[in-house]
Design a protein around this motif. Sequence first.
Motif, PDB file in Angstrom:
ATOM      1  N   HIS A  24       0.819  -1.206   0.000  1.00  0.00           N
ATOM      2  CA  HIS A  24       0.000   0.000   0.000  1.00  0.00           C
ATOM      3  C   HIS A  24       0.859   1.265   0.000  1.00  0.00           C
ATOM      4  CE1 HIS A  24      -3.261  -2.738   0.446  1.00  0.00           C
ATOM      5  NE2 HIS A  24      -2.826  -3.170   1.617  1.00  0.00           N
ATOM      6  N   ARG A  25       0.355   2.282  -0.659  1.00  0.00           N
ATOM      7  CA  ARG A  25       1.091   3.514  -0.917  1.00  0.00           C
ATOM      8  C   ARG A  25       1.682   4.185   0.332  1.00  0.00           C
ATOM      9  NH1 ARG A  25       1.329   6.493  -5.387  1.00  0.00           N
ATOM     10  NH2 ARG A  25      -0.211   5.088  -6.318  1.00  0.00           N
ATOM     11  N   PRO A  26       0.966   4.237   1.475  1.00  0.00           N
ATOM     12  CA  PRO A  26       1.500   5.012   2.610  1.00  0.00           C
ATOM     13  C   PRO A  26       2.874   4.566   3.092  1.00  0.00           C
ATOM     14  CG  PRO A  26      -0.837   4.620   2.936  1.00  0.00           C
ATOM     15  CD  PRO A  26      -0.431   3.811   1.733  1.00  0.00           C
ATOM     16  N   ILE A  27       3.191   3.278   3.002  1.00  0.00           N
ATOM     17  CA  ILE A  27       4.487   2.838   3.536  1.00  0.00           C
ATOM     18  C   ILE A  27       5.633   3.385   2.689  1.00  0.00           C
ATOM     19  CG2 ILE A  27       4.668   0.600   2.316  1.00  0.00           C
ATOM     20  CD1 ILE A  27       5.628  -0.553   5.064  1.00  0.00           C
ATOM     21  N   TYR A  28       5.421   3.473   1.379  1.00  0.00           N
ATOM     22  CA  TYR A  28       6.462   4.007   0.501  1.00  0.00           C
ATOM     23  C   TYR A  28       6.590   5.525   0.682  1.00  0.00           C
ATOM     24  CZ  TYR A  28       5.512  -0.564  -1.529  1.00  0.00           C
ATOM     25  OH  TYR A  28       5.300  -1.911  -1.698  1.00  0.00           O
ATOM     26  N   GLU A  29       5.451   6.179   0.907  1.00  0.00           N
ATOM     27  CA  GLU A  29       5.483   7.616   1.170  1.00  0.00           C
ATOM     28  C   GLU A  29       6.263   7.913   2.448  1.00  0.00           C
ATOM     29  OE1 GLU A  29       1.216   8.887  -0.888  1.00  0.00           O
ATOM     30  OE2 GLU A  29       1.305   8.504   1.276  1.00  0.00           O
ATOM     31  N   GLN A  30       6.080   7.063   3.459  1.00  0.00           N
ATOM     32  CA  GLN A  30       6.819   7.276   4.708  1.00  0.00           C
ATOM     33  C   GLN A  30       8.313   7.118   4.503  1.00  0.00           C
ATOM     34  OE1 GLN A  30       5.589   5.690   8.484  1.00  0.00           O
ATOM     35  NE2 GLN A  30       3.447   5.493   7.834  1.00  0.00           N
ATOM     36  N   VAL A  31       8.715   6.131   3.690  1.00  0.00           N
ATOM     37  CA  VAL A  31      10.148   5.948   3.409  1.00  0.00           C
ATOM     38  C   VAL A  31      10.714   7.199   2.754  1.00  0.00           C
ATOM     39  CG1 VAL A  31      11.836   4.648   2.056  1.00  0.00           C
ATOM     40  CG2 VAL A  31       9.998   3.432   3.261  1.00  0.00           C
ATOM     41  N   GLU A  32      10.029   7.711   1.750  1.00  0.00           N
ATOM     42  CA  GLU A  32      10.506   8.891   1.042  1.00  0.00           C
ATOM     43  C   GLU A  32      10.607  10.090   1.978  1.00  0.00           C
ATOM     44  OE1 GLU A  32       7.891   9.535  -2.236  1.00  0.00           O
ATOM     45  OE2 GLU A  32       8.182   7.521  -3.037  1.00  0.00           O
ATOM     46  N   SER A  33       9.595  10.263   2.805  1.00  0.00           N
ATOM     47  CA  SER A  33       9.582  11.395   3.730  1.00  0.00           C
ATOM     48  C   SER A  33      10.720  11.313   4.733  1.00  0.00           C
ATOM     49  CB  SER A  33       8.236  11.451   4.456  1.00  0.00           C
ATOM     50  OG  SER A  33       8.210  12.484   5.405  1.00  0.00           O
ATOM     51  N   ALA A  34      11.007  10.093   5.190  1.00  0.00           N
ATOM     52  CA  ALA A  34      12.027   9.918   6.223  1.00  0.00           C
ATOM     53  C   ALA A  34      13.443  10.028   5.671  1.00  0.00           C
ATOM     54  CB  ALA A  34      11.839   8.570   6.912  1.00  0.00           C
ATOM     55  N   CYS A  35      13.679   9.473   4.483  1.00  0.00           N
ATOM     56  CA  CYS A  35      15.068   9.417   3.994  1.00  0.00           C
ATOM     57  C   CYS A  35      15.466  10.647   3.186  1.00  0.00           C
ATOM     58  CB  CYS A  35      15.317   8.142   3.204  1.00  0.00           C
ATOM     59  SG  CYS A  35      14.589   8.106   1.549  1.00  0.00           S
ATOM     60  N   LYS A  36      14.476  11.403   2.674  1.00  0.00           N
ATOM     61  CA  LYS A  36      14.759  12.649   1.947  1.00  0.00           C
ATOM     62  C   LYS A  36      15.625  12.429   0.709  1.00  0.00           C
ATOM     63  CE  LYS A  36      12.840  14.938   5.414  1.00  0.00           C
ATOM     64  NZ  LYS A  36      11.412  15.291   5.355  1.00  0.00           N
ATOM     65  N   ILE A  37      15.501  11.261   0.113  1.00  0.00           N
ATOM     66  CA  ILE A  37      16.253  10.950  -1.106  1.00  0.00           C
ATOM     67  C   ILE A  37      15.286  10.987  -2.290  1.00  0.00           C
ATOM     68  CG2 ILE A  37      17.533   9.141  -2.335  1.00  0.00           C
ATOM     69  CD1 ILE A  37      18.610   8.231   0.395  1.00  0.00           C
ATOM     70  N   ASP A  38      15.739  11.534  -3.400  1.00  0.00           N
ATOM     71  CA  ASP A  38      14.937  11.548  -4.618  1.00  0.00           C
ATOM     72  C   ASP A  38      14.491  10.116  -4.919  1.00  0.00           C
ATOM     73  OD1 ASP A  38      13.968  11.594  -7.231  1.00  0.00           O
ATOM     74  OD2 ASP A  38      15.588  12.849  -7.995  1.00  0.00           O
ATOM     75  N   PRO A  39      13.188   9.863  -5.055  1.00  0.00           N
ATOM     76  CA  PRO A  39      12.730   8.487  -5.313  1.00  0.00           C
ATOM     77  C   PRO A  39      13.426   7.841  -6.504  1.00  0.00           C
ATOM     78  CG  PRO A  39      10.856   9.881  -4.795  1.00  0.00           C
ATOM     79  CD  PRO A  39      12.051  10.793  -4.892  1.00  0.00           C
ATOM     80  N   LYS A  40      13.795   8.636  -7.486  1.00  0.00           N
ATOM     81  CA  LYS A  40      14.446   8.078  -8.673  1.00  0.00           C
ATOM     82  C   LYS A  40      15.827   7.528  -8.351  1.00  0.00           C
ATOM     83  CE  LYS A  40      12.030  11.010 -12.043  1.00  0.00           C
ATOM     84  NZ  LYS A  40      11.107  11.621 -11.067  1.00  0.00           N
ATOM     85  N   ARG A  41      16.352   7.841  -7.170  1.00  0.00           N
ATOM     86  CA  ARG A  41      17.686   7.392  -6.795  1.00  0.00           C
ATOM     87  C   ARG A  41      17.651   6.316  -5.702  1.00  0.00           C
ATOM     88  NH1 ARG A  41      21.443  10.222  -9.374  1.00  0.00           N
ATOM     89  NH2 ARG A  41      23.072   9.500  -7.942  1.00  0.00           N
ATOM     90  N   LEU A  42      16.473   5.718  -5.534  1.00  0.00           N
ATOM     91  CA  LEU A  42      16.315   4.569  -4.646  1.00  0.00           C
ATOM     92  C   LEU A  42      16.235   3.301  -5.487  1.00  0.00           C
ATOM     93  CD1 LEU A  42      13.552   5.981  -2.266  1.00  0.00           C
ATOM     94  CD2 LEU A  42      15.997   5.788  -1.758  1.00  0.00           C
ATOM     95  N   LEU A  43      16.920   2.241  -5.055  1.00  0.00           N
ATOM     96  CA  LEU A  43      16.858   0.933  -5.712  1.00  0.00           C
ATOM     97  C   LEU A  43      16.346  -0.074  -4.693  1.00  0.00           C
ATOM     98  CD1 LEU A  43      17.388  -1.137  -7.947  1.00  0.00           C
ATOM     99  CD2 LEU A  43      19.799  -1.182  -7.246  1.00  0.00           C
ATOM    100  N   PHE A  44      15.206  -0.684  -4.986  1.00  0.00           N
ATOM    101  CA  PHE A  44      14.490  -1.535  -4.033  1.00  0.00           C
ATOM    102  C   PHE A  44      14.337  -2.943  -4.589  1.00  0.00           C
ATOM    103  CE2 PHE A  44       9.959  -2.540  -2.464  1.00  0.00           C
ATOM    104  CZ  PHE A  44      10.420  -3.218  -1.341  1.00  0.00           C
ATOM    105  N   ALA A  45      14.741  -3.935  -3.802  1.00  0.00           N
ATOM    106  CA  ALA A  45      14.578  -5.342  -4.173  1.00  0.00           C
ATOM    107  C   ALA A  45      13.538  -5.999  -3.278  1.00  0.00           C
ATOM    108  CB  ALA A  45      15.908  -6.092  -4.039  1.00  0.00           C
ATOM    109  N   ASP A  46      12.560  -6.661  -3.894  1.00  0.00           N
ATOM    110  CA  ASP A  46      11.509  -7.376  -3.169  1.00  0.00           C
ATOM    111  C   ASP A  46      11.174  -8.618  -3.980  1.00  0.00           C
ATOM    112  OD1 ASP A  46       8.680  -8.055  -2.190  1.00  0.00           O
ATOM    113  OD2 ASP A  46       9.135  -6.325  -0.928  1.00  0.00           O
ATOM    114  N   ASP A  47      10.775  -9.686  -3.298  1.00  0.00           N
ATOM    115  CA  ASP A  47      10.478 -10.938  -4.001  1.00  0.00           C
ATOM    116  C   ASP A  47       9.040 -11.007  -4.512  1.00  0.00           C
ATOM    117  OD1 ASP A  47       9.103 -13.282  -1.788  1.00  0.00           O
ATOM    118  OD2 ASP A  47       9.630 -11.249  -1.185  1.00  0.00           O
TER     119      ASP A  47
END
Length: 210
Positions: A146-169
Amino acid sequence: MSKSSVDAVIFDIGNVLIEWQPERHYDAVVGEARRREMFAAVDLHAMNDRVDQGGNWRETVMECARAYPEFASEIRMWYFDWMQMAAPAIPQSVALLRALRAKGVPVFALTNFGIENFEFAQTQYPFLTEFDRAFVSGRMGCVKPHRPIYEQVESACKIDPKRLLFADDRAENLDVPRSRGWQVHLFDGPTRWAERLVDAGLLTRQEAQL
């Protein structure tokens, strides 16, 4: 290596750093037929989702066991045998986590995990204490996909989303972050993940043990 377009790497935990196969444990302990009967009658993954959303681990499992007395002893295994279900570690993935941190690359966790069982898992798997930041759903009050968890990550880390690399199964856990601009990787084993990290300019092939 060319300069990387990634400022932080985010690892899921279950089936990326640690195998998470409850059905396999039940098959070994009570047999496949009994496990199938129980899973058909009891939505154990929904029970686990409540833990991942912040519910008390033991209380949630014991409440479910009381609700299904015919499977009570097996349901209680979700608490008492949990470490046997969340095992073993995936050594190559752990090595990649540590190789990234040795290079000074920020490494985060983003995981659907309960509060108490995550703290317990950290005592059994020391590498779970090594993230620069651990985003744990039970603490955050929301879960993937769900969207809110990703929004919280972005808000907390202050990194441009385009510069995040996420691995999930799980592919469904990648849809929202992809739509928000994250770089994503569907984890199907540590070798391809290692190759992705090399391709991103984060590790050399030697550092990735390729």
